[in-house]
Design a protein around this motif. Structure first.
Motif, PDB file in Angstrom:
ATOM      1  N   UNK A 291       0.837  -1.199   0.000  1.00 20.90           N
ATOM      2  CA  UNK A 291       0.000   0.000   0.000  1.00 20.90           C
ATOM      3  C   UNK A 291       0.873   1.250   0.000  1.00 20.90           C
ATOM      4  N   UNK A 292       0.605   2.161  -0.942  1.00 19.06           N
ATOM      5  CA  UNK A 292       1.334   3.425  -1.027  1.00 19.06           C
ATOM      6  C   UNK A 292       0.622   4.494  -0.208  1.00 19.06           C
ATOM      7  N   UNK A 293      -0.688   4.642  -0.425  1.00 20.21           N
ATOM      8  CA  UNK A 293      -1.461   5.616   0.330  1.00 20.21           C
ATOM      9  C   UNK A 293      -2.946   5.288   0.242  1.00 20.21           C
ATOM     10  N   UNK A 294      -3.700   5.866   1.195  1.00 21.18           N
ATOM     11  CA  UNK A 294      -5.142   5.663   1.257  1.00 21.18           C
ATOM     12  C   UNK A 294      -5.793   7.033   1.154  1.00 21.18           C
ATOM     13  N   UNK A 295      -6.604   7.219   0.105  1.00 20.03           N
ATOM     14  CA  UNK A 295      -7.123   8.538  -0.224  1.00 20.03           C
ATOM     15  C   UNK A 295      -8.603   8.486  -0.582  1.00 20.03           C
ATOM     16  N   UNK A 296      -9.131   9.660  -0.894  1.00 19.32           N
ATOM     17  CA  UNK A 296     -10.456   9.745  -1.490  1.00 19.32           C
ATOM     18  C   UNK A 296     -10.333  10.492  -2.804  1.00 19.32           C
ATOM     19  N   UNK A 297     -11.321  10.307  -3.657  1.00 17.27           N
ATOM     20  CA  UNK A 297     -11.384  11.064  -4.905  1.00 17.27           C
ATOM     21  C   UNK A 297     -12.742  11.752  -5.020  1.00 17.27           C
ATOM     22  N   UNK A 298     -13.771  11.156  -4.451  1.00 17.10           N
ATOM     23  CA  UNK A 298     -15.114  11.716  -4.545  1.00 17.10           C
ATOM     24  C   UNK A 298     -15.725  12.041  -3.187  1.00 17.10           C
TER      25      UNK A 298
ATOM     26  N   UNK B 197     -15.524  13.604   0.975  1.00 14.11           N
ATOM     27  CA  UNK B 197     -15.211  14.900   1.570  1.00 14.11           C
ATOM     28  C   UNK B 197     -13.749  15.001   1.973  1.00 14.11           C
ATOM     29  N   UNK B 198     -13.184  13.900   2.484  1.00 18.34           N
ATOM     30  CA  UNK B 198     -11.792  13.891   2.931  1.00 18.34           C
ATOM     31  C   UNK B 198     -11.282  12.462   2.890  1.00 18.34           C
ATOM     32  N   UNK B 199      -9.970  12.306   2.942  1.00 17.89           N
ATOM     33  CA  UNK B 199      -9.386  10.966   2.881  1.00 17.89           C
ATOM     34  C   UNK B 199      -9.924  10.057   3.980  1.00 17.89           C
TER      35      UNK B 199
END
Length: 410
Positions: free
Chosen positions: A241-248, A250-252
């Motif tokens: 795993x490199x990173x855990x994010x959101x795209x759609x 409100x926040x990661x």
């Protein structure tokens, strides 16, 4: 899913008076009374189907032959080409409505769209082929038995499987942006397509792909409270795993509402196809997160993100409610805890009755011809905010169809 930050549909003016899709103040007390007073009967379902048929006939009159409807925004119908991720939902909804109404003109309308959609069977650039092909050709094949549709889907499954790489053990979602190997929770929805293909004569490896993808999703996508991240970016070399994010969302760290719905539906399907208790457990964990969240309104139509402050001006997402309702109906059949099964069914009923109300269901000729109002595509990108969406309609009609055919609530 991709969103219109990367691709825009064709805007087509419709010079007719339509209702607007602005936020409406929540009236949860009234909704609770409505739910309490209304039982979902065959007559209730028939009324909703009749309204939906009228809407989709209206919508079809304004949809160009070479395009597919996507949303209705600022008084205009927004359409897409066949490569857009939602392209399978409109023909899929037409097919559901044909089954439930017997109106053969709806089948003809769906088949016309299938002719332009067929070429996507060769599309190796998207993970959304389950939505695009299984929701459309899958329903068409189930209804008509046309072997050509089967062949199209088997080719499409081959294309989808090219996005699985052994080093990572997951189906890659996107090829764009700064991501190395992004996988979104939405991708769980495309595994049903590969299960079908394996059973229909496709590669048996598809089952292994699904198991690997689902297991890694459980391991990496979910937080301690059983909510899901939207995007996990992996290292393509070793699958770390490199990173855990959101795209759609409100926040990661927030719980984007429709992302939770995709997970709920996807893991319910995983249990159906494998009978592996781990997948049922995961579906139950997601369901309990959604249904037990303090920010879930009484009408059970979620705010677009569970972490956005609840208020009359916070956008609702009818698409999430429609997906949840359909998934919960199925999940209620699998859980062994009788009280939990009854709760899932009752909550799905609440969602259906809420969506059928005037607050969320458009009047005939309004809303551009779409059935449901008040969905959110991608608020961070200011794309498809508080508008109708084809997948909201699809899963709403699917929920009505499941309720009737599975003889629920009797």
């Amino acid at each position: 899913m991709k969103n219109s930050f990367y691709q825009f549909g064709l805007l087509i003016p419709i010079f007719l008076a339509f209702g607007a899709c602005k936020s409406e103040p929540a009236n949860d007390t009234q909704t609770e009374q409505t739910v309490a007073e209304n039982k979902i009967t065959d007559e209730f379902i028939q009324t909703e189907i009749d309204k939906a048929v009228a809407q989709y006939k209206f919508l079809s009159e304004h949809t160009p032959e070479d395009k597919l409807p996507r949303t209705f925004e600022n008084g205009q119908l927004v359409t897409s080409g066949t490569g857009w991720w939602t392209s399978g939902f409109y023909p899929g909804t037409l097919l559901y409505l044909f089954e439930m109404s017997g109106d053969s003109s709806l089948l003809q309308l769906a088949e016309q769209k299938l002719t332009i959609l067929e070429k996507e069977k060769n599309n190796e650039g998207t993970h959304d082929l389950g939505f695009m092909l299984y929701c459309s050709f899958g329903n068409a094949y189930r209804i008509t038995g046309n072997e050509q549709y089967k062949d199209i889907m088997l080719k499409g499954a081959e294309s989808l499987a090219t996005r699985f790489h052994e080093e990572v053990g997951l189906i890659k979602s996107w090829d764009h942006g700064k991501w190395k190997y992004p996988v979104i929770i939405d991708n769980m929805m495309n595994l049903e397509f590969l299960f079908w293909a394996a059973e229909a004569g496709g590669d048996d490896r598809y089952i292994d792909i699904n198991l690997a993808h689902a297991d890694s999703t459980i391991a990496n996508h979910f937080r301690e409270d059983n909510s899901s991240f939207h995007v996990i970016d992996y290292d393509p070399a070793d699958g770390s795993v490199v990173e855990k994010r959101t795209h759609q969302g409100m926040a990661d760290e927030s719980a984007w509402a429709r992302g939770q719905s995709w997970g709920l539906y996807g893991f319910t399907v995983m249990y159906r196809e494998t009978k592996d208790q781990a997948y049922l457990d995961q579906a139950v964990k997601i369901a309990d997160f959604i249904l037990g969240h303090s920010n879930l309104p009484a009408d059970m139509v979620p705010y677009w993100d569970f972490n956005d402050g609840p208020s009359d001006s916070t956008y609702r997402d009818a698409s999430a409610a429609a997906i949840n309702a359909s998934a919960l109906l199925e999940l209620s059949k699998y859980v062994k805890d009788t009280d939990k099964a009854k709760k899932y069914l009752a909550d799905a009923e609440t969602m259906i009755v809420s969506l059928a109300s005037d607050k969320y269901t458009a009047a005939k000729g309004d809303n551009g011809g779409f059935i449901l109002k008040h969905s959110v595509g991608s608020l961070p990108h200011k794309s498809e905010v508080d508008v109708p969406l084809t997948y909201a309609d699809y899963y709403y009609i699917e929920a009505l169809k499941r309720y009737k055919e599975w003889d629920l609530g009797k």
